[in-house]
Motif scaffolding. Structure first.
Motif, PDB file in Angstrom:
ATOM      1  N   THR A  79      10.053  10.378  -2.114  1.00 52.38           N
ATOM      2  CA  THR A  79       9.273   9.142  -2.000  1.00 52.38           C
ATOM      3  C   THR A  79       9.996   8.112  -1.137  1.00 52.38           C
ATOM      4  OG1 THR A  79      10.237   8.305  -4.072  1.00 52.38           O
ATOM      5  CG2 THR A  79       8.152   9.476  -4.225  1.00 52.38           C
ATOM      6  N   ILE A  80      11.323   8.035  -1.256  1.00 50.11           N
ATOM      7  CA  ILE A  80      12.088   7.096  -0.437  1.00 50.11           C
ATOM      8  C   ILE A  80      11.966   7.467   1.041  1.00 50.11           C
ATOM      9  CG2 ILE A  80      14.403   6.267   0.118  1.00 50.11           C
ATOM     10  CD1 ILE A  80      15.094   6.592  -2.858  1.00 50.11           C
ATOM     11  N   VAL A  81      12.113   8.762   1.332  1.00 54.63           N
ATOM     12  CA  VAL A  81      12.056   9.235   2.718  1.00 54.63           C
ATOM     13  C   VAL A  81      10.678   8.975   3.326  1.00 54.63           C
ATOM     14  CG1 VAL A  81      12.049  11.323   4.139  1.00 54.63           C
ATOM     15  CG2 VAL A  81      13.884  10.956   2.476  1.00 54.63           C
ATOM     16  N   ILE A  82       9.633   9.338   2.603  1.00 51.73           N
ATOM     17  CA  ILE A  82       8.277   9.149   3.126  1.00 51.73           C
ATOM     18  C   ILE A  82       7.962   7.667   3.299  1.00 51.73           C
ATOM     19  CG2 ILE A  82       5.821   9.481   2.623  1.00 51.73           C
ATOM     20  CD1 ILE A  82       6.611  12.061   1.172  1.00 51.73           C
ATOM     21  N   ALA A  83       8.396   6.847   2.337  1.00 50.92           N
ATOM     22  CA  ALA A  83       8.157   5.405   2.434  1.00 50.92           C
ATOM     23  C   ALA A  83       8.832   4.817   3.668  1.00 50.92           C
ATOM     24  CB  ALA A  83       8.660   4.700   1.174  1.00 50.92           C
ATOM     25  N   GLN A  84      10.041   5.272   3.970  1.00 51.32           N
ATOM     26  CA  GLN A  84      10.747   4.774   5.143  1.00 51.32           C
ATOM     27  C   GLN A  84      10.017   5.145   6.430  1.00 51.32           C
ATOM     28  OE1 GLN A  84      13.635   2.914   5.733  1.00 51.32           O
ATOM     29  NE2 GLN A  84      13.406   2.368   3.581  1.00 51.32           N
ATOM     30  N   VAL A  85       9.573   6.400   6.526  1.00 55.34           N
ATOM     31  CA  VAL A  85       8.878   6.838   7.735  1.00 55.34           C
ATOM     32  C   VAL A  85       7.566   6.072   7.907  1.00 55.34           C
ATOM     33  CG1 VAL A  85       7.722   8.773   8.866  1.00 55.34           C
ATOM     34  CG2 VAL A  85       9.911   9.136   7.715  1.00 55.34           C
ATOM     35  N   GLY A  90       0.817  -1.210   0.000  1.00 54.71           N
ATOM     36  CA  GLY A  90       0.000   0.000   0.000  1.00 54.71           C
ATOM     37  C   GLY A  90       0.848   1.256   0.000  1.00 54.71           C
ATOM     38  N   ILE A  91       1.920   1.248   0.764  1.00 58.98           N
ATOM     39  CA  ILE A  91       2.828   2.393   0.782  1.00 58.98           C
ATOM     40  C   ILE A  91       3.425   2.607  -0.606  1.00 58.98           C
ATOM     41  CG2 ILE A  91       5.030   3.247   1.684  1.00 58.98           C
ATOM     42  CD1 ILE A  91       4.306   1.825   4.327  1.00 58.98           C
ATOM     43  N   GLY A  92       3.853   1.504  -1.233  1.00 59.25           N
ATOM     44  CA  GLY A  92       4.424   1.612  -2.569  1.00 59.25           C
ATOM     45  C   GLY A  92       3.431   2.143  -3.582  1.00 59.25           C
ATOM     46  N   LEU A  93       2.173   1.653  -3.511  1.00 57.69           N
ATOM     47  CA  LEU A  93       1.153   2.111  -4.455  1.00 57.69           C
ATOM     48  C   LEU A  93       0.808   3.580  -4.222  1.00 57.69           C
ATOM     49  CD1 LEU A  93      -1.268  -0.954  -4.513  1.00 57.69           C
ATOM     50  CD2 LEU A  93       0.257  -0.192  -6.338  1.00 57.69           C
ATOM     51  N   ALA A  94       0.745   3.990  -2.954  1.00 60.80           N
ATOM     52  CA  ALA A  94       0.406   5.377  -2.648  1.00 60.80           C
ATOM     53  C   ALA A  94       1.459   6.343  -3.188  1.00 60.80           C
ATOM     54  CB  ALA A  94       0.254   5.552  -1.141  1.00 60.80           C
ATOM     55  N   LEU A  95       2.700   5.912  -3.188  1.00 57.04           N
ATOM     56  CA  LEU A  95       3.797   6.781  -3.628  1.00 57.04           C
ATOM     57  C   LEU A  95       4.197   6.533  -5.079  1.00 57.04           C
ATOM     58  CD1 LEU A  95       6.023   6.577  -0.430  1.00 57.04           C
ATOM     59  CD2 LEU A  95       4.482   8.419  -1.094  1.00 57.04           C
ATOM     60  N   ALA A 141       4.280   9.648  -7.638  1.00 55.65           N
ATOM     61  CA  ALA A 141       5.433  10.534  -7.460  1.00 55.65           C
ATOM     62  C   ALA A 141       6.719   9.864  -7.920  1.00 55.65           C
ATOM     63  CB  ALA A 141       5.553  10.938  -5.984  1.00 55.65           C
ATOM     64  N   THR A 142       6.826   8.566  -7.670  1.00 55.08           N
ATOM     65  CA  THR A 142       8.011   7.828  -8.119  1.00 55.08           C
ATOM     66  C   THR A 142       8.119   7.830  -9.638  1.00 55.08           C
ATOM     67  OG1 THR A 142       7.864   6.373  -6.187  1.00 55.08           O
ATOM     68  CG2 THR A 142       9.214   5.617  -8.034  1.00 55.08           C
ATOM     69  N   LEU A 143       7.016   7.530 -10.315  1.00 55.85           N
ATOM     70  CA  LEU A 143       7.017   7.510 -11.775  1.00 55.85           C
ATOM     71  C   LEU A 143       7.289   8.897 -12.344  1.00 55.85           C
ATOM     72  CD1 LEU A 143       3.997   5.133 -12.510  1.00 55.85           C
ATOM     73  CD2 LEU A 143       6.441   4.605 -12.608  1.00 55.85           C
ATOM     74  N   ALA A 144       6.738   9.923 -11.689  1.00 58.28           N
ATOM     75  CA  ALA A 144       6.982  11.290 -12.150  1.00 58.28           C
ATOM     76  C   ALA A 144       8.467  11.641 -12.038  1.00 58.28           C
ATOM     77  CB  ALA A 144       6.144  12.274 -11.332  1.00 58.28           C
ATOM     78  N   GLY A 145       9.102  11.237 -10.935  1.00 50.25           N
ATOM     79  CA  GLY A 145      10.526  11.496 -10.763  1.00 50.25           C
ATOM     80  C   GLY A 145      11.361  10.801 -11.817  1.00 50.25           C
ATOM     81  N   ILE A 146      11.043   9.527 -12.077  1.00 46.11           N
ATOM     82  CA  ILE A 146      11.772   8.772 -13.101  1.00 46.11           C
ATOM     83  C   ILE A 146      11.571   9.398 -14.476  1.00 46.11           C
ATOM     84  CG2 ILE A 146      11.912   6.544 -14.282  1.00 46.11           C
ATOM     85  CD1 ILE A 146      11.161   5.227 -11.633  1.00 46.11           C
TER      86      ILE A 146
END
Length: 274
Positions: A235-241, A193-198, A201-206
């Motif tokens: 996205t990495i930072v938010i996913a970790q938190v 769920g965390i991965g899907l939520a972010l 933003a991940t795809l936009a960055g790539i």
């Protein structure tokens, strides 16, 4: 079973509230990224300085030694800062006013256990790569399955380090594995769920990084690349938190039955039921 996954996604949604209340927690995984990057750069400089570039690819001892060092650094630094996040999340659940400094102090008190975990993780990772290279029948797929198994077994390793007071790695592994077996549906679905939520933003960055590299030049390319890179880091930072907040809450419930943080918004009878 589908209910367990829906509850896992609900836990992720509730965890966003914790992050909004404690946005400074982002400093911890960001610091982890910076330190790991600096450590890898230092290892790279040492390899270049001592002329070990060729040996890394041709000498197995050097290759696996560098691999072990890299895994130990990334694991140790990652667990240290994640432990700080877990401490802050646990304090938040208890209604305490915890700071980033409090989290770092708690992680420092657990430094010996964190070091043991880092060495164990680096050893396991290196052994799996050695097996893939040298043991017949052990390929990339087998190694990936073993790595996944190890990841599931140690899913709650950081909450165990922070909340439990034992010095035995075997005991820590058993506690982490037991907690995961009790919350596997929620744990897996929350992680996805965390991965899907972010994902947007991940795809936009790539996408921005790709456009900057392939289609732009000069200042425009630099600005676009910087924006894309910042999106990926965010996205990495938010996913970790979020990941550590979820694990802290799930571990508390799995071990004590207490509903804290994101679990409080779920119905008591629905948690961990089939």
């Amino acid at each position: 079973m589908s209910g367990r996954y829906r509850r896992g996604l609900a836990v992720v949604d509730a965890s966003l509230g914790v992050f909004r209340d404690r946005p400074r927690l982002a400093i911890l995984p960001l610091s982890s990224l910076v330190l790991v990057g600096c450590a890898y750069a230092a290892i790279g400089v040492a390899i270049l300085h001592y002329g070990l570039v060729e040996a890394v690819f041709t000498n197995r001892i050097v290759k696996y030694g560098v691999m072990f060092a890299g895994l130990a650094v990334s694991s140790g630094v990652g667990v240290f800062f994640n432990a700080a996040v877990v401490h802050c999340a646990a304090g938040h659940f208890a209604g305490e006013e915890v700071t980033v400094g409090d989290g770092l102090a708690a992680a420092w008190r657990a430094r010996s256990r964190i070091a043991k975990w880092a060495l164990l993780s680096a050893t396991v990772g290196t052994v799996l790569y050695i097996a893939e290279d040298n043991v017949p029948g052990v390929g990339t797929i087998t190694r990936s399955i073993l790595e996944l198994t190890w990841g599931l077994l140690t899913f709650f390793a950081v909450p165990v380090i922070v909340t439990d007071r034992t010095d035995a790695l075997r005991s820590d592994l058993r506690r982490s594995g037991t907690a995961f077996s009790r919350t596997w549906g929620e744990s897996v679905s929350a992680t996805f769920g965390i991965g899907l939520a972010l994902l947007p933003a991940t795809l936009a960055g790539i996408f921005l990084l790709g456009v900057a590299y392939l289609s732009m030049t000069g200042v425009a390319a630099t600005l676009t690349g910087v924006i894309g890179g910042l999106l990926l880091v965010a996205t990495i930072v938010i996913a970790q938190v979020l990941g550590m907040v979820v694990r802290t809450a799930l571990y508390r419930y799995a071990t004590t039955g207490e509903r804290v943080g994101p679990l409080e918004e779920l119905e008591p009878d629905a948690i961990l039921s089939e």
